[in-house]
Design an enzyme around this catalytic site. Structure first.
Site, PDB file in Angstrom:
ATOM      1  N   HIS A 121      -9.943   2.915 -10.047  1.00  0.00           N
ATOM      2  CA  HIS A 121     -10.263   4.437  -9.880  1.00  0.00           C
ATOM      3  C   HIS A 121     -10.989   5.415 -10.328  1.00  0.00           C
ATOM      4  O   HIS A 121     -10.695   5.842 -11.538  1.00  0.00           O
ATOM      5  CB  HIS A 121      -8.323   4.461  -9.196  1.00  0.00           C
ATOM      6  CG  HIS A 121      -7.828   4.167  -8.225  1.00  0.00           C
ATOM      7  ND1 HIS A 121      -7.550   4.541  -6.833  1.00  0.00           N
ATOM      8  CD2 HIS A 121      -7.209   3.111  -7.799  1.00  0.00           C
ATOM      9  CE1 HIS A 121      -7.033   3.847  -6.133  1.00  0.00           C
ATOM     10  NE2 HIS A 121      -6.809   2.316  -6.557  1.00  0.00           N
ATOM     11  N   CYS A 136      -4.593   8.283  -4.280  1.00  0.00           N
ATOM     12  CA  CYS A 136      -2.741   7.631  -4.476  1.00  0.00           C
ATOM     13  C   CYS A 136      -1.939   8.246  -4.049  1.00  0.00           C
ATOM     14  O   CYS A 136      -1.527   9.652  -4.196  1.00  0.00           O
ATOM     15  CB  CYS A 136      -2.891   7.193  -6.174  1.00  0.00           C
ATOM     16  SG  CYS A 136      -0.794   6.681  -6.247  1.00  0.00           S
ATOM     17  N   ASP A 194      -5.944  -1.440   0.518  1.00  0.00           N
ATOM     18  CA  ASP A 194      -5.881  -0.788  -0.943  1.00  0.00           C
ATOM     19  C   ASP A 194      -6.642   0.425  -0.131  1.00  0.00           C
ATOM     20  O   ASP A 194      -6.430   1.834  -0.613  1.00  0.00           O
ATOM     21  CB  ASP A 194      -5.957  -0.961  -2.285  1.00  0.00           C
ATOM     22  CG  ASP A 194      -5.562   0.293  -2.953  1.00  0.00           C
ATOM     23  OD1 ASP A 194      -4.529   0.500  -2.739  1.00  0.00           O
ATOM     24  OD2 ASP A 194      -6.179   0.023  -3.519  1.00  0.00           O
ATOM     25  N   ASN A 231     -10.316   3.997  -4.490  1.00  0.00           N
ATOM     26  CA  ASN A 231     -10.687   2.870  -5.293  1.00  0.00           C
ATOM     27  C   ASN A 231     -12.579   3.096  -5.544  1.00  0.00           C
ATOM     28  O   ASN A 231     -13.102   3.885  -5.450  1.00  0.00           O
ATOM     29  CB  ASN A 231     -10.940   1.666  -4.850  1.00  0.00           C
ATOM     30  CG  ASN A 231      -9.184   1.194  -4.801  1.00  0.00           C
ATOM     31  OD1 ASN A 231      -8.795   0.498  -4.979  1.00  0.00           O
ATOM     32  ND2 ASN A 231      -9.186   1.744  -3.301  1.00  0.00           N
TER      33      ASN A 231
END
Length: 303
Positions: free
Chosen positions: A207, A238, A14, A247
């Site tokens: 986040h 994102c 991620d 994150n």
């Protein structure tokens, strides 16, 4: 409060998938090895998605195979559908993750289908994983807000979490994808979800866009959640949320928890080495406040 909290390291998946620069397979493998050496024994290492859509995750099969020699660690990979599951299994995956959004707008923007359609896509994955003895983790994105639909009702998150739980996910990771949540809203959401899924089967994936992630995590710990997703150096972002940062940084989480007397099993100095190495490859300093502070301290003492 429990004296131990599990940290699931998101950096290699991620984190890196939202960075502008792609990192080589060899460097991604070395990153995972360094993270495990630092005590992060559960790491999400890749995603079996279209390399055209997410080129940063290309060759995730090579990364998974490349870390298979590492002992004492559990490696997760993301799969969007049966095709991804087939590729993950062929590469030796023992834990896979599926994902859905708590918001219709985000679901359509992210994976071009409704929430209900996304669940239909991974129902066969869960069925086959059950037969294969593969564990499945479920992600829910936009649990505290959506860039398209705005505020998300806690009940919508709870209902979706129950669906994933009933389908066989062993753990549900709740993602504040755009980082808009605040502690009271985080508590309200977690309480709603804990009414459908046991709190010890929930994880927080927050986040830090508005600088609230640590405060929200603390609120969740007070609610009994004992699993935290984070990314070394605060990697990520994102693509559908302008301005959304990465994150919550693993270093920041470890510093907070250890300062509270909660064990993480993570060696922050070794983690800093891993973070600095990948930050160098990306051509920018870590977003982590703790990493920045420790790096400045080291520079001062060696100058």
């Amino acid at each position: 409060m429990s004296d131990h909290i599990s940290i699931i390291e998101m950096g290699p998946r991620d984190g890196l998938q939202n960075e502008k620069r792609s990192v080589s397979v060899e460097a991604r493998i070395a990153f995972v090895e360094a993270l495990v050496a630092a005590g992060l024994t559960t790491v999400e290492v890749g995603a079996f998605v279209s390399p055209k859509a997410i080129p940063q995750m290309a060759s995730s099969d090579q990364v998974l195979r490349g870390v298979s020699h590492v002992k004492g660690a559990e490696f997760h990979v993301l799969v969007p559908n049966e095709k991804g599951y087939d590729a993950a299994r062929a590469a030796g995956a023992k834990v896979v993750s599926v994902f859905a959004a708590a918001s219709e707008g985000f679901s359509r923007a992210n994976i071009n289908c409704s929430i209900a359609e996304s669940i239909e896509r991974f129902k066969p994955v869960l069925a086959r994983a059950g037969d294969d003895g593969v564990k499945v983790r479920g992600y829910i994105s936009c649990v505290l807000g959506c860039p398209f639909d705005g505020e998300i009702k806690p009940k919508a998150v709870a209902d979706l979490a129950k669906t994933l739980w009933d389908l066989g996910c062993y753990e549900i990771s709740l993602g504040d994808t755009i980082g808009v949540g605040t502690p009271l809203k985080a508590k309200q959401m977690l309480r709603a979800v804990a009414g459908e899924v046991p709190a010890d089967r929930l994880a927080m994936h927050f986040h830090d866009t508005y600088g609230q992630a640590l405060a929200n995590l603390y609120a969740g710990i007070e609610e009994g959640v004992r699993v935290i997703d984070s990314a070394a150096g605060g990697l990520g972002g994102c693509p559908y949320a302008p301005g959304a940062t990465g994150n919550v940084a693993t270093e920041d989480v470890v510093y907070m928890l250890e300062g509270m007397g909660i064990r993480t099993g993570v060696d922050i100095e070794k983690l800093l080495v891993a973070t600095n190495e990948v930050a160098g490859l990306l051509g920018r300093p870590p977003v982590s406040r703790v990493a920045s502070a420790l790096n400045a301290k080291k520079k001062h003492t060696t100058s």
